[in-house]
Design an enzyme around this catalytic site. Sequence first.
Site, PDB file in Angstrom:
ATOM      1  N   ARG B 231       0.803  -1.011  -0.164  1.00  0.00           N
ATOM      2  CA  ARG B 231       0.086  -0.130  -0.032  1.00  0.00           C
ATOM      3  C   ARG B 231       0.934   1.162  -0.124  1.00  0.00           C
ATOM      4  NH1 ARG B 231      -3.431  -2.356  -1.970  1.00  0.00           N
ATOM      5  NH2 ARG B 231      -5.233  -3.051  -0.926  1.00  0.00           N
ATOM      6  N   HIS B 279      -0.155   0.982 -10.152  1.00  0.00           N
ATOM      7  CA  HIS B 279      -1.258   0.218  -9.064  1.00  0.00           C
ATOM      8  C   HIS B 279      -1.738  -0.894 -10.062  1.00  0.00           C
ATOM      9  CE1 HIS B 279      -3.363  -0.246  -5.121  1.00  0.00           C
ATOM     10  NE2 HIS B 279      -3.298  -1.135  -5.537  1.00  0.00           N
TER      11      HIS B 279
END
Lengths: 316, 316
Positions: B231, B279
């Site tokens: 993350r 991502h």
Amino acid sequence: MALLLDINFDEHNKFGAFERELPDETIIHWQIEKDNNPDLAAVRYAVVWKPQPGLLASLANLEVIFSAGAGVDHVFEDPLLPKDKPVVRFVDPDLTSRMSEWVVLQCLMHLRQQRNYDKNQFKHHWQELDQPIASEIRVGIMGLGELGQDAAKKLQVLGFRINGWSRSRKDISNIDCYCGPDEFDDFLGISDIVVCLLPLTNKTKGILNAGLIAKLPKDGAIKPVIINAGRGGSQVEVDIVKALQSGILGGVSLDVFENEPLEKTSPLWDFNNAIITPHVAAVSSIPALARYVATQISRYESSGKLDNLVDTTRGY
Amino acid sequence: MALLLDINFDEHNKFGAFERELPDETIIHWQIEKDNNPDLAAVRYAVVWKPQPGLLASLANLEVIFSAGAGVDHVFEDPLLPKDKPVVRFVDPDLTSRMSEWVVLQCLMHLRQQRNYDKNQFKHHWQELDQPIASEIRVGIMGLGELGQDAAKKLQVLGFRINGWSRSRKDISNIDCYCGPDEFDDFLGISDIVVCLLPLTNKTKGILNAGLIAKLPKDGAIKPVIINAGRGGSQVEVDIVKALQSGILGGVSLDVFENEPLEKTSPLWDFNNAIITPHVAAVSSIPALARYVATQISRYESSGKLDNLVDTTRGY
């Protein structure tokens, strides 16, 4: 007794490795000592990459020729190569691992569109691209020797579907093996990524050509890709350039070239989807080579046996 | 009965997958139908990524919340999240495989100096670069859940030496496992490449910072590298930029960022040794998610059991 070293990896010719491994032998570094006319009468072993033509034939007491790499075509280019001497190839677990690192890296770069992400990065552009999963991609490995089998195993762990093609029939678990000219087209028809690890022989010269490219699948999850870490002589660069220009090929990774270094003017350098490396996929480490040669000499002197002999009639 | 879908992967929201897998359920596509005030009374299941705050709390008959990804921090960002409902994470073999593809690709790119070869290629420059072998490189994996263990196994097959670090004690064959804050510095001291696959919690927020970078080895075969596909909140980008500028870090691969999309003005985009992807390391496939949810619902309805439940007190 003496060992003659004629290896021209200038940047890697770390001295001392052979002296450490073979403390009782005289080591003659040919590239350095040749102008001093060293006495070659005691030379029983020679370790060579591209031997000076005629040098090996001039060694009256030569017993074994060691190639400094897995490939031996450079050795056989010597027209005066003594045909009666055993030629041992360098089979090094390190070298095999390094080759597989490079092959896996290249397969993943094409699968994951790394070069397109690179391009977007330098434009500061955030965009997700299509990316099939490895299990949707069929990798066809040409050449199922040590290198091909190791690459196959590692690609399979990552999820790729593996097929192989080789001259002689192979039986390898979990790999569909195709064999010889009769099964070549079938093999090509299911190879989204072709990985060429073939030696250079009369039969493999120019094998990566327009004819081969035309037989690659048109219905794969990605456009066909050619990866060559075998020998540059196996590829027809003008055909590869055309297929990149027309978009028939989705990409290539080439570590070897028809002429090395690759000419500054080659169009291959400038394709974003052509990954070009300077014959570094699997570089022999001199310390590993020295250990290997020392082990083989020790065994040869005690038992007369040698591993990894080249079939001099086949030339590989 | 109904299932509410609130997933905003715009480019991936292939419709029809849930309808095919759950033909007897009414599927409510919240992003499309919300303006029509659909009747939510029948909703027993919700599949969400970043749920609209309060939406889940408004579902009177909700029984199970499914996260559309392995991470669930986005779900827990909803301040009105009903605390008594089970939250199921999406553990998908495809997703795990995709993540490992990306992690292996990034480790190999740094090992093999791919970005330096790329730079040379586009300058038409033929030059061999130093390249240690994978077995000289110690990869330290932060987070040893499904993703971490799969990446560890695959990196190990390629020859990398693997250590792992996790919150709770793990016993995994062939991996030296470090645990908790007490063993963190020891772990960092032997991690040439740090791979972060941690969830985002209070304890992992900002963990990839200057303090961590200072503890990475200075005597490795390569300069330390940080790879983050966990993350973005786990990384302090200003510290990473400084360490790239000063040369303390040899490189980074970042798939996640403090703010996504990464700001156009971020200096991270422009480092040749910083590999930036948007991502995409492990993107959930909607058909796979639909199959997973359907299987879980079927099992839940017959036995009351659910797999891969999130510990809602820990938040992951």
